[in-house]
Design a protein around this motif. Structure first.
Motif, PDB file in Angstrom:
ATOM      1  N   SER B 597      77.490 -81.546  14.676  1.00  0.00           N
ATOM      2  CA  SER B 597      75.916 -80.853  15.844  1.00  0.00           C
ATOM      3  C   SER B 597      75.110 -81.318  15.380  1.00  0.00           C
ATOM      4  CB  SER B 597      75.825 -79.107  14.886  1.00  0.00           C
ATOM      5  OG  SER B 597      77.562 -78.635  15.444  1.00  0.00           O
ATOM      6  N   THR B 598      73.975 -81.312  16.336  1.00  0.00           N
ATOM      7  CA  THR B 598      72.167 -81.753  15.691  1.00  0.00           C
ATOM      8  C   THR B 598      71.431 -80.815  16.027  1.00  0.00           C
ATOM      9  OG1 THR B 598      73.023 -83.602  17.457  1.00  0.00           O
ATOM     10  CG2 THR B 598      70.959 -82.835  17.162  1.00  0.00           C
ATOM     11  N   VAL B 599      70.549 -80.679  14.790  1.00  0.00           N
ATOM     12  CA  VAL B 599      69.088 -79.637  14.695  1.00  0.00           C
ATOM     13  C   VAL B 599      67.822 -80.151  14.504  1.00  0.00           C
ATOM     14  CG1 VAL B 599      69.257 -77.931  14.054  1.00  0.00           C
ATOM     15  CG2 VAL B 599      70.807 -77.580  13.803  1.00  0.00           C
ATOM     16  N   ALA B 600      67.093 -79.790  15.275  1.00  0.00           N
ATOM     17  CA  ALA B 600      65.837 -79.726  15.693  1.00  0.00           C
ATOM     18  C   ALA B 600      65.176 -78.924  14.674  1.00  0.00           C
ATOM     19  CB  ALA B 600      65.160 -80.713  16.872  1.00  0.00           C
ATOM     20  N   GLU B 601      64.516 -78.937  14.268  1.00  0.00           N
ATOM     21  CA  GLU B 601      63.506 -77.887  13.579  1.00  0.00           C
ATOM     22  C   GLU B 601      61.842 -78.256  13.339  1.00  0.00           C
ATOM     23  OE1 GLU B 601      65.032 -76.516   9.755  1.00  0.00           O
ATOM     24  OE2 GLU B 601      67.004 -76.958  10.850  1.00  0.00           O
ATOM     25  N   ILE B 602      61.004 -77.379  13.876  1.00  0.00           N
ATOM     26  CA  ILE B 602      59.978 -77.356  14.013  1.00  0.00           C
ATOM     27  C   ILE B 602      58.374 -76.294  12.974  1.00  0.00           C
ATOM     28  CG2 ILE B 602      57.737 -77.334  14.984  1.00  0.00           C
ATOM     29  CD1 ILE B 602      59.012 -78.705  17.315  1.00  0.00           C
ATOM     30  N   VAL B 603      57.932 -76.477  12.118  1.00  0.00           N
ATOM     31  CA  VAL B 603      57.624 -75.645  10.956  1.00  0.00           C
ATOM     32  C   VAL B 603      56.129 -75.981  11.475  1.00  0.00           C
ATOM     33  CG1 VAL B 603      57.409 -75.623   8.390  1.00  0.00           C
ATOM     34  CG2 VAL B 603      59.447 -76.120   9.301  1.00  0.00           C
ATOM     35  N   ASP B 604      55.316 -74.587  11.160  1.00  0.00           N
ATOM     36  CA  ASP B 604      54.197 -74.131  10.682  1.00  0.00           C
ATOM     37  C   ASP B 604      53.980 -74.015   9.081  1.00  0.00           C
ATOM     38  OD1 ASP B 604      53.921 -74.971  13.606  1.00  0.00           O
ATOM     39  OD2 ASP B 604      53.184 -72.743  14.231  1.00  0.00           O
ATOM     40  N   VAL B 605      53.331 -74.535   8.888  1.00  0.00           N
ATOM     41  CA  VAL B 605      52.384 -74.274   7.351  1.00  0.00           C
ATOM     42  C   VAL B 605      50.883 -73.941   7.077  1.00  0.00           C
ATOM     43  CG1 VAL B 605      54.532 -75.574   5.938  1.00  0.00           C
ATOM     44  CG2 VAL B 605      52.099 -76.597   6.375  1.00  0.00           C
ATOM     45  N   SER B 606      50.779 -72.754   6.456  1.00  0.00           N
ATOM     46  CA  SER B 606      49.178 -72.548   6.125  1.00  0.00           C
ATOM     47  C   SER B 606      49.895 -72.690   4.249  1.00  0.00           C
ATOM     48  CB  SER B 606      48.675 -71.205   6.462  1.00  0.00           C
ATOM     49  OG  SER B 606      49.869 -69.821   5.605  1.00  0.00           O
ATOM     50  N   SER B 611      48.171 -74.538  -2.688  1.00  0.00           N
ATOM     51  CA  SER B 611      49.581 -73.174  -2.372  1.00  0.00           C
ATOM     52  C   SER B 611      49.937 -73.345  -0.566  1.00  0.00           C
ATOM     53  CB  SER B 611      49.736 -72.220  -3.158  1.00  0.00           C
ATOM     54  OG  SER B 611      48.645 -71.102  -2.443  1.00  0.00           O
ATOM     55  N   PHE B 612      51.432 -73.385  -0.694  1.00  0.00           N
ATOM     56  CA  PHE B 612      50.789 -72.728   0.808  1.00  0.00           C
ATOM     57  C   PHE B 612      52.230 -72.336   1.306  1.00  0.00           C
ATOM     58  CE2 PHE B 612      55.485 -75.079   1.372  1.00  0.00           C
ATOM     59  CZ  PHE B 612      54.988 -76.214  -0.011  1.00  0.00           C
ATOM     60  N   LYS B 613      52.479 -71.970   2.239  1.00  0.00           N
ATOM     61  CA  LYS B 613      53.562 -70.306   3.039  1.00  0.00           C
ATOM     62  C   LYS B 613      53.702 -71.011   4.285  1.00  0.00           C
ATOM     63  CE  LYS B 613      55.067 -65.739   3.674  1.00  0.00           C
ATOM     64  NZ  LYS B 613      55.487 -65.866   5.229  1.00  0.00           N
ATOM     65  N   VAL B 614      55.366 -71.700   3.982  1.00  0.00           N
ATOM     66  CA  VAL B 614      56.087 -71.420   5.603  1.00  0.00           C
ATOM     67  C   VAL B 614      55.748 -70.397   5.963  1.00  0.00           C
ATOM     68  CG1 VAL B 614      57.851 -72.088   6.801  1.00  0.00           C
ATOM     69  CG2 VAL B 614      57.790 -73.446   4.360  1.00  0.00           C
ATOM     70  N   GLU B 615      55.593 -70.424   7.472  1.00  0.00           N
ATOM     71  CA  GLU B 615      54.594 -68.982   8.110  1.00  0.00           C
ATOM     72  C   GLU B 615      56.130 -69.347   9.119  1.00  0.00           C
ATOM     73  OE1 GLU B 615      52.867 -67.545   8.293  1.00  0.00           O
ATOM     74  OE2 GLU B 615      51.213 -68.280   6.484  1.00  0.00           O
ATOM     75  N   ARG B 616      56.229 -70.994  10.623  1.00  0.00           N
ATOM     76  CA  ARG B 616      57.007 -70.308  11.464  1.00  0.00           C
ATOM     77  C   ARG B 616      57.712 -71.432  11.620  1.00  0.00           C
ATOM     78  NH1 ARG B 616      55.283 -71.922  16.925  1.00  0.00           N
ATOM     79  NH2 ARG B 616      57.148 -71.038  18.557  1.00  0.00           N
ATOM     80  N   VAL B 617      59.001 -70.837  11.997  1.00  0.00           N
ATOM     81  CA  VAL B 617      60.509 -72.042  12.009  1.00  0.00           C
ATOM     82  C   VAL B 617      61.129 -71.848  13.512  1.00  0.00           C
ATOM     83  CG1 VAL B 617      63.001 -73.818  11.450  1.00  0.00           C
ATOM     84  CG2 VAL B 617      61.132 -72.450   9.510  1.00  0.00           C
ATOM     85  N   VAL B 618      60.801 -72.946  13.946  1.00  0.00           N
ATOM     86  CA  VAL B 618      61.659 -72.852  16.178  1.00  0.00           C
ATOM     87  C   VAL B 618      62.472 -73.692  15.407  1.00  0.00           C
ATOM     88  CG1 VAL B 618      61.458 -73.281  17.513  1.00  0.00           C
ATOM     89  CG2 VAL B 618      59.542 -72.568  16.951  1.00  0.00           C
ATOM     90  N   ALA B 619      63.767 -73.340  15.766  1.00  0.00           N
ATOM     91  CA  ALA B 619      64.769 -74.193  15.823  1.00  0.00           C
ATOM     92  C   ALA B 619      65.716 -74.523  16.422  1.00  0.00           C
ATOM     93  CB  ALA B 619      65.473 -74.214  14.493  1.00  0.00           C
ATOM     94  N   ALA B 674      58.554 -64.758   0.756  1.00  0.00           N
ATOM     95  CA  ALA B 674      58.145 -66.286   1.471  1.00  0.00           C
ATOM     96  C   ALA B 674      59.264 -66.713   2.341  1.00  0.00           C
ATOM     97  CB  ALA B 674      58.909 -67.091   0.192  1.00  0.00           C
ATOM     98  N   MET B 675      60.015 -65.652   3.374  1.00  0.00           N
ATOM     99  CA  MET B 675      60.587 -66.341   4.464  1.00  0.00           C
ATOM    100  C   MET B 675      59.421 -65.988   5.266  1.00  0.00           C
ATOM    101  SD  MET B 675      64.115 -66.363   5.378  1.00  0.00           S
ATOM    102  CE  MET B 675      64.863 -66.919   7.107  1.00  0.00           C
ATOM    103  N   PRO B 676      59.823 -67.457   6.516  1.00  0.00           N
ATOM    104  CA  PRO B 676      58.958 -67.694   7.735  1.00  0.00           C
ATOM    105  C   PRO B 676      59.634 -66.910   8.826  1.00  0.00           C
ATOM    106  CG  PRO B 676      60.609 -69.663   7.039  1.00  0.00           C
ATOM    107  CD  PRO B 676      60.496 -68.228   5.782  1.00  0.00           C
ATOM    108  N   GLN B 677      59.356 -65.971  10.142  1.00  0.00           N
ATOM    109  CA  GLN B 677      59.474 -65.969  10.972  1.00  0.00           C
ATOM    110  C   GLN B 677      60.427 -66.953  11.634  1.00  0.00           C
ATOM    111  OE1 GLN B 677      56.058 -65.352  14.636  1.00  0.00           O
ATOM    112  NE2 GLN B 677      58.066 -65.119  15.181  1.00  0.00           N
TER     113      GLN B 677
END
Lengths: 159, 724
Positions: B597-606, B611-619, B674-677
């Protein structure tokens, strides 16, 4: 020595060491197995029960400290908040392996019993002591919001 | 009667009789997952026996369709997925379907992609999609034939829908027909006509509820909850260092502790058997054990990684080769090179390892979340000097696995059997504490990679050299003969040796040094590290070329329509290049194919300071036909969270051979805060189903690293990720 415990409204007498954590007394000697062992050091929340209405890590709570208090396990949850949480858990298909979910449901219920409209920050604060290695956190969050909305619509939160 | 209510009142002992009483006449009882042989099978349906149609389908006269699940349900949704395939072809009503774990029986229940009974490699649906549908269709044909005989009408004219068999004025439930139908001869599987995708009624549906129930109210039964009459609890004092043995021990104080029954040594340590877990644990604290460290691993993980960094400066065994990479690199006008480092990782599944065993002479009966039925059964039989027919395995739900429960050495399983054979006839529950579990090894191996690429004037890579150093998870196991080719363990380089990007010349080399640290697969296996170095490196090449990371990848995937489509879908859904990010935020991408299977993920971090937080993941995922899209999304969400935990914090280190981590305060894992959207999009497909449990894990760590690089300019090459 013998200790008297009030669990889910029933009185149980059991003869164990006073330093035995409540979790193990309940699991090994009273056969309520819904509360789980995950870490033994109050780090993961799988063992969460309500003690006098407060979500408590019972893997570090000695039996001797639980005497005379109202202990509620996952098996004894009955409040409108608990029912709303469990209904949302089914509706949103929250659990995966499920091993942590008794603890998650206990913590979520305790949150809604004291805060009828939790924000995401409230949820972070109340739920970050409960680890889920399947990573069902998004659905747990959505489930709490759903339960809060359902209680509001049914007037359950005012009870 | 439901189990939670049953337990609330008198809280009686959950002994064998209680289990059976609960099971009898109760669909909920069937869900216990504990199968006490033929007794439980007969106990269901108000005491009426289920009628077996084939190895996977039984139907009771009171209209319950019982599905035997040949894979371990550990959260990945196999109960639901396999039952969906059966129920769809059977035209059953989803509400009448219940699931039960199949017994260990390789002939009936082998994983068709493995040739043995076992769960892993994200193959549960992939290997059984056709087999389950055939089992459902075969049972349906038998119901039709029985109805045709009863009603005197042609089978071809009979309709079946949602568990109801009808013809004109005739109507019958599956239960009504069960006795007669089960006596029909089984149809020739090859002659069965299966549905076309447009005829599916359950496959592809989003609104069917999962079949692994009882997880919201504490009634689901895991190994930890199994209780048998006279059962004792065992804990084991394991040596602090891998490879150490018991030299001597003094059990005097432990044996004086109330509740402690016996203390004895086995291969893996000193056993304390007691009436309950607390007594056993307190007894273990009173043991005096002297360890023999002469064969033990005494190095630190920093020493091991330093050795690996030296190794990647030297040529390794060639795992893949095309062109003369060394020559091309030496002539390239521009060469880029990065060295990556990956720590050991523990699985840290929520239910620490445990196992219930009872040994009577040369016969064993087991209760646990069994992931490798064939392997475990053979190992137990060998240990007891008996045949596999004398080893009965009852599989219950597992509290997570992520690879850990399929242990090639059957480590925790054999430990339980070794203990149980010392107390013949007495059931023993072996319980590992979190500390035991975390220090037991069988980690995802530590690795060092070195990637070197030459690029042309357009910034496109013309040649790439990859060197990987790290322990093989296959070497030394029974699978080595089958899975290692020319000394190459393909799982150490998968994802790089079959590089998706079009780079004309490439060479992948591997060093597989041995250490004393036991290692094993961990959710997504080699892809846990290969996707990281590949995707971070390609992002660096894109930025060096001054190109957009998505566009640069698409340029290298022109002959790979599948990765192209998945990447484009994720980019579109995430608003790649079209949405403005707040100040201090960065966006990163990764795409990877694993387990078909193929998966692409796009991540937004602040980012704030270091320090940083992973805000959003679109898969986006292409897994072929999504048998249950809701379970697919749940698995991708889960795979992202699991991989994100390793990206942010997970790390096992050793000091002088001692594992430094012991519990969740030292082995930090992802928590709610720490769980992103997460959004998951599924590519519509009519291709055969491929993996779902693992493929979401590999892209997350590189996507986070790439997002951090986009906003800070720092290229992080070591996991877990730390900004300087």
């Amino acid at each position: 020595m013998a200790y008297q415990l009030t669990i889910n409204g029933h009185t149980h007498e059991l003869d164990v060491d006073g330093d035995m954590p409540l979790l193990w007394a309940v699991r090994d000697h009273l056969n309520y197995t819904g509360s789980k062992f995950g870490c033994g050091v109050a780090q993961c929340g799988a063992c969460t029960m309500q003690i006098d209405g407060v979500a408590t890590r019972t893997c570090v709570l000695p039996v001797s400290s639980a005497v005379g208090r109202n202990i509620t396990t996952i098996e004894g949850l009955q409040s409108p908040q608990a029912r709303a949480v469990q209904a949302a858990w089914v509706e949103l298909q929250v659990p995966q392996c499920g091993y942590c979910q008794s603890g998650q449901v206990m913590s979520a219920t305790a949150l809604l019993e004291t805060n009828s409209a939790p924000t995401d920050a409230d949820i972070d604060a109340a739920m970050s002591g409960n680890i889920c290695r399947c990573g069902t956190y998004s659905r747990i969050r959505a489930g709490i919001h759903m339960a809060a909305a359902q209680l509001k619509n049914s007037g359950g939160a005012a009870q | 009667m439901n189990l939670s209510r049953f337990l609330q009142g008198k809280a009686p002992s959950l002994d064998r009789r209680a289990f059976l009483k609960v099971s009898a006449g109760s669909a909920a009882g069937l869900m216990l997952g504990v199968n006490f042989g033929g007794v439980a099978a007969q106990a269901q349906g108000a005491g009426e026996a289920a009628l077996e149609f084939n190895a996977f389908v039984s139907i009771t006269p009171d209209n319950i369709v019982k599905v035997m699940i040949k894979h371990l349900e550990m959260g990945q949704g196999v109960y639901t997925g396999l039952a969906t395939c059966i129920a769809d072809e059977l035209d059953a009503d989803w509400a009448q379907v219940v699931c039960e774990h199949a017994p260990a029986d390789t002939e009936k229940y082998a994983n068709l992609l493995m040739g043995q009974q076992g769960t892993g490699g994200s193959t549960a649906i992939a290997n059984s999609f056709m087999q389950m549908r055939q089992a459902g269709a075969a049972a349906r044909a038998m119901l039709l034939n029985a109805a045709a005989a009863q009603w005197g009408v042609p089978a071809s004219e009979i309709r079946v829908s949602r568990g109801l068999v009808t013809h004109g004025s005739h109507s019958a439930s599956f239960g009504d027909l069960a006795v007669a139908a089960a006596q029909q001869s089984a149809p020739d599987v090859a002659a069965l006509t299966l549905k076309t995708p447009d005829q599916f009624t359950l496959i592809g549906r989003d609104d069917t509820l999962r079949k692994d129930t009882g997880k919201h109210d504490g009634t689901a039964i895991y190994t930890q909850d199994v209780k048998l009459p006279g059962m004792l609890t065992a804990v084991v004092a394991h040596p602090p260092r891998f490879g150490a043995k018991v030299r001597s021990f003094d059990a005097t104080a432990a044996l004086a502790r109330p509740g402690v029954k016996r203390v004895f040594a086995i291969d893996t340590g000193v056993v304390v058997l007691a009436r309950d877990y607390w007594s056993a644990t307190k007894g273990r604290e009173l043991l005096q054990v002297e360890w023999d460290d002469s064969q033990a691993e005494t190095r630190s993980s920093t020493d091991i990684l330093a050795h690996y960094r030296e190794l990647v400066d030297t040529p390794g065994a060639v795992a893949a080769s095309e062109g003369d990479v060394a020559a091309t690199l030496s002539q390239s006008r521009e060469v880029h090179e990065l060295v990556f480092e990956f720590p050991y990782l523990a699985h840290a599944q929520m239910e620490p390892m445990n196992c219930v065993a009872q040994v009577n002479g040369n016969a064993a009966e087991m209760w646990y979340g069994c992931q490798s039925a064939t392997g475990d059964q053979a190992a137990i039989a060998q240990l007891l000097g008996t045949g596999i027919e004398n080893v009965k395995i009852n599989t219950v739900f597992a509290g997570g696995g992520f690879g850990r429960r399929a242990n090639p050495a059957s480590d925790y399983v054999l430990e339980a059997v070794r203990i149980a054979r010392e107390v013949q006839g007495t059931p023993v529950k072996l319980v590992w504490s979190r500390e035991d579990d975390m220090r037991a090894g069988y980690y995802r191996p530590a690795y060092v990679h070195k990637l070197t690429a030459g690029v042309n004037v357009n910034g496109r890579p013309t040649a790439i050299q990859v060197r990987v150093a790290g322990q093989s998870i296959i070497d030394g196991t029974a699978m080595a003969e089958m899975m290692m080719v020319n000394g190459i363990d393909i799982t150490s380089v998968e994802g790089l040796s079959d590089l998706a990007y079009e780079i004309p010349e490439r060479q992948v080399e591997l060093h597989s040094p041995r250490t004393g640290v036991p290692v094993q697969w961990w959710r997504s296996v080699g892809h846990t590290h290969t996707a990281f170095s590949k995707e971070v490196f390609i992002d660096v090449l894109a930025r060096k070329a001054g190109q957009d990371p998505v566009a640069y990848r698409l340029g290298l995937l022109r002959n790979n329509p599948r990765e192209t489509a998945v990447l484009q879908l994720a980019a579109e859904k995430a608003g790649w290049g079209s949405t403005e990010l707040p100040a201090g935020w960065g966006r990163g991408v990764a795409v990877h194919t694993s387990f078909g299977s193929t998966v692409a993920e796009i991540v937004d971090v602040s980012v704030q300071g270091t320090s940083f937080k992973v805000e959003r993941v679109v898969a986006a995922i292409d897994c072929g036909i999504a048998v249950n899209p809701n379970v697919v999304r749940a698995q991708v969400e889960s795979a992202i969270a699991y991989g994100l935990s390793a990206a942010l914090a997970d790390e096992v280190t050793l000091t002088g051979g001692n594992v430094d981590q012991d519990n969740f305060h030292t082995y930090r894992v992802l928590r709610m805060s720490a769980m992103p959207q997460v959004e998951v999009h599924i590519v519509a497909s009519t291709n055969a189903p491929s993996g779902v449990g693992e493929p979401g894990t590999p892209p997350i760590a590189p996507a986070v690293a790439n997002a951090l690089a986009a906003v800070t300019g720092q290229v992080l090459t070591r996991l877990p990720l730390k900004l300087a």
